[in-house]
Design a protein around this motif. Sequence first.
Motif, PDB file in Angstrom:
ATOM      1  N   LEU A 125     -25.142  25.828  27.097  1.00 51.05           N
ATOM      2  CA  LEU A 125     -24.996  27.280  27.234  1.00 51.05           C
ATOM      3  C   LEU A 125     -24.976  27.967  25.870  1.00 51.05           C
ATOM      4  O   LEU A 125     -25.617  29.004  25.676  1.00 51.05           O
ATOM      5  CB  LEU A 125     -23.735  27.624  28.013  1.00 51.05           C
ATOM      6  N   ILE A 126     -24.255  27.386  24.933  1.00 51.26           N
ATOM      7  CA  ILE A 126     -24.189  27.961  23.583  1.00 51.26           C
ATOM      8  C   ILE A 126     -25.575  27.941  22.938  1.00 51.26           C
ATOM      9  O   ILE A 126     -26.031  28.944  22.383  1.00 51.26           O
ATOM     10  CB  ILE A 126     -23.157  27.212  22.721  1.00 51.26           C
ATOM     11  N   ALA A 127     -26.265  26.796  23.020  1.00 46.85           N
ATOM     12  CA  ALA A 127     -27.603  26.684  22.435  1.00 46.85           C
ATOM     13  C   ALA A 127     -28.572  27.657  23.104  1.00 46.85           C
ATOM     14  O   ALA A 127     -29.408  28.281  22.438  1.00 46.85           O
ATOM     15  CB  ALA A 127     -28.118  25.254  22.561  1.00 46.85           C
ATOM     16  N   PHE A 128     -28.452  27.827  24.408  1.00 48.65           N
ATOM     17  CA  PHE A 128     -29.337  28.733  25.148  1.00 48.65           C
ATOM     18  C   PHE A 128     -29.122  30.182  24.718  1.00 48.65           C
ATOM     19  O   PHE A 128     -30.081  30.914  24.477  1.00 48.65           O
ATOM     20  CB  PHE A 128     -29.094  28.577  26.651  1.00 48.65           C
ATOM     21  N   VAL A 129     -27.859  30.569  24.606  1.00 51.62           N
ATOM     22  CA  VAL A 129     -27.546  31.942  24.210  1.00 51.62           C
ATOM     23  C   VAL A 129     -28.022  32.221  22.781  1.00 51.62           C
ATOM     24  O   VAL A 129     -28.565  33.283  22.490  1.00 51.62           O
ATOM     25  CB  VAL A 129     -26.033  32.222  24.355  1.00 51.62           C
ATOM     26  N   ILE A 130     -27.854  31.243  21.894  1.00 52.48           N
ATOM     27  CA  ILE A 130     -28.275  31.410  20.511  1.00 52.48           C
ATOM     28  C   ILE A 130     -29.799  31.362  20.395  1.00 52.48           C
ATOM     29  O   ILE A 130     -30.373  31.946  19.490  1.00 52.48           O
ATOM     30  CB  ILE A 130     -27.625  30.326  19.611  1.00 52.48           C
ATOM     31  N   GLY A 131     -30.441  30.680  21.320  1.00 48.01           N
ATOM     32  CA  GLY A 131     -31.900  30.598  21.305  1.00 48.01           C
ATOM     33  C   GLY A 131     -32.441  29.328  20.699  1.00 48.01           C
ATOM     34  O   GLY A 131     -33.593  29.270  20.294  1.00 48.01           O
ATOM     35  N   ILE A 132     -31.619  28.289  20.645  1.00 47.05           N
ATOM     36  CA  ILE A 132     -32.056  26.999  20.101  1.00 47.05           C
ATOM     37  C   ILE A 132     -32.649  26.191  21.251  1.00 47.05           C
ATOM     38  O   ILE A 132     -31.929  25.738  22.141  1.00 47.05           O
ATOM     39  CB  ILE A 132     -30.878  26.221  19.491  1.00 47.05           C
ATOM     40  N   SER A 133     -33.958  26.026  21.234  1.00 49.04           N
ATOM     41  CA  SER A 133     -34.605  25.260  22.288  1.00 49.04           C
ATOM     42  C   SER A 133     -36.028  24.947  21.882  1.00 49.04           C
ATOM     43  O   SER A 133     -36.688  25.746  21.227  1.00 49.04           O
ATOM     44  CB  SER A 133     -34.604  26.055  23.599  1.00 49.04           C
ATOM     45  N   PHE A 134     -36.500  23.787  22.286  1.00 45.83           N
ATOM     46  CA  PHE A 134     -37.904  23.454  22.074  1.00 45.83           C
ATOM     47  C   PHE A 134     -38.749  24.100  23.163  1.00 45.83           C
ATOM     48  O   PHE A 134     -39.856  24.535  22.930  1.00 45.83           O
ATOM     49  CB  PHE A 134     -38.124  21.930  22.127  1.00 45.83           C
ATOM     50  N   GLY A 135     -38.208  24.118  24.381  1.00 48.78           N
ATOM     51  CA  GLY A 135     -38.958  24.631  25.521  1.00 48.78           C
ATOM     52  C   GLY A 135     -38.952  26.139  25.578  1.00 48.78           C
ATOM     53  O   GLY A 135     -38.320  26.828  24.790  1.00 48.78           O
ATOM     54  N   GLY A 136     -39.685  26.639  26.530  1.00 48.04           N
ATOM     55  CA  GLY A 136     -39.741  28.080  26.726  1.00 48.04           C
ATOM     56  C   GLY A 136     -38.548  28.565  27.520  1.00 48.04           C
ATOM     57  O   GLY A 136     -37.606  27.837  27.790  1.00 48.04           O
ATOM     58  N   ARG A 137     -38.610  29.812  27.900  1.00 47.12           N
ATOM     59  CA  ARG A 137     -37.534  30.427  28.679  1.00 47.12           C
ATOM     60  C   ARG A 137     -37.853  30.444  30.173  1.00 47.12           C
ATOM     61  O   ARG A 137     -37.188  31.119  30.944  1.00 47.12           O
ATOM     62  CB  ARG A 137     -37.282  31.861  28.188  1.00 47.12           C
ATOM     63  N   LYS A 138     -38.897  29.717  30.585  1.00 44.90           N
ATOM     64  CA  LYS A 138     -39.191  29.620  32.012  1.00 44.90           C
ATOM     65  C   LYS A 138     -38.033  28.909  32.692  1.00 44.90           C
ATOM     66  O   LYS A 138     -37.414  28.019  32.114  1.00 44.90           O
ATOM     67  CB  LYS A 138     -40.478  28.840  32.257  1.00 44.90           C
ATOM     68  N   LEU A 139     -37.777  29.286  33.921  1.00 49.19           N
ATOM     69  CA  LEU A 139     -36.650  28.728  34.656  1.00 49.19           C
ATOM     70  C   LEU A 139     -36.743  27.198  34.756  1.00 49.19           C
ATOM     71  O   LEU A 139     -35.733  26.510  34.623  1.00 49.19           O
ATOM     72  CB  LEU A 139     -36.558  29.345  36.049  1.00 49.19           C
ATOM     73  N   GLU A 140     -37.948  26.677  34.942  1.00 40.78           N
ATOM     74  CA  GLU A 140     -38.108  25.218  35.055  1.00 40.78           C
ATOM     75  C   GLU A 140     -37.656  24.517  33.775  1.00 40.78           C
ATOM     76  O   GLU A 140     -36.985  23.498  33.820  1.00 40.78           O
ATOM     77  CB  GLU A 140     -39.569  24.839  35.338  1.00 40.78           C
ATOM     78  N   TYR A 141     -38.047  25.075  32.617  1.00 46.69           N
ATOM     79  CA  TYR A 141     -37.645  24.489  31.335  1.00 46.69           C
ATOM     80  C   TYR A 141     -36.138  24.565  31.148  1.00 46.69           C
ATOM     81  O   TYR A 141     -35.519  23.624  30.660  1.00 46.69           O
ATOM     82  CB  TYR A 141     -38.335  25.193  30.163  1.00 46.69           C
ATOM     83  N   VAL A 142     -35.578  25.695  31.503  1.00 50.37           N
ATOM     84  CA  VAL A 142     -34.134  25.891  31.348  1.00 50.37           C
ATOM     85  C   VAL A 142     -33.376  24.869  32.191  1.00 50.37           C
ATOM     86  O   VAL A 142     -32.445  24.227  31.709  1.00 50.37           O
ATOM     87  CB  VAL A 142     -33.733  27.332  31.721  1.00 50.37           C
ATOM     88  N   ILE A 143     -33.792  24.685  33.424  1.00 49.98           N
ATOM     89  CA  ILE A 143     -33.104  23.747  34.327  1.00 49.98           C
ATOM     90  C   ILE A 143     -33.259  22.309  33.829  1.00 49.98           C
ATOM     91  O   ILE A 143     -32.282  21.558  33.772  1.00 49.98           O
ATOM     92  CB  ILE A 143     -33.621  23.899  35.770  1.00 49.98           C
ATOM     93  N   VAL A 144     -34.476  21.923  33.443  1.00 54.42           N
ATOM     94  CA  VAL A 144     -34.695  20.552  32.956  1.00 54.42           C
ATOM     95  C   VAL A 144     -33.913  20.314  31.667  1.00 54.42           C
ATOM     96  O   VAL A 144     -33.279  19.269  31.509  1.00 54.42           O
ATOM     97  CB  VAL A 144     -36.207  20.275  32.760  1.00 54.42           C
ATOM     98  N   ASP A 145     -33.931  21.284  30.744  1.00 56.37           N
ATOM     99  CA  ASP A 145     -33.165  21.143  29.500  1.00 56.37           C
ATOM    100  C   ASP A 145     -31.671  21.027  29.774  1.00 56.37           C
ATOM    101  O   ASP A 145     -30.982  20.218  29.152  1.00 56.37           O
ATOM    102  CB  ASP A 145     -33.415  22.328  28.564  1.00 56.37           C
TER     103      ASP A 145
END
Length: 127
Positions: A74-94
């Motif tokens: 959750l912290i990484a998501f809010v800050i924007g640290i991610s290799f994947g995109g912001r598509k719901l599928e990527y978010v769920i898998v990550d």
Amino acid sequence: MFTLSFIWHGVILNDFNRLDYPRNVYLIASLVAYLIIGLIVSRAYYLKPMERFEKKPVMRGVSAGAVSGFVIYLIAFVIGISFGGRKLEYVIVDLIWQVIEQSAGGIAVGFTHIAMYNMGWIVRNDQ
């Protein structure tokens, strides 16, 4: 956890090709980050809510790791640290992967607890 992350991002998803900076910088930063995450999972293992798993140290580790993984994601998501995109599928898998990864760290904490306390390597003063 670091090894699982390397396999997931470096081998399976091949995310390292998207880095904007040298791979060594990423790997060193990841190593430090996973040492900190290991500390977080270790500390979460001994939190009051985890006491319900007193007789199941590995399950306690899985639970501490899963909760830690969820919060860290959750912290990484809010800050924007991610290799994947912001598509719901990527978010769920990550999110699922982060929980699995930290749960593996929790399993290691649980087995370490068993080795140190239940096998008599360390004797607790409270007993």
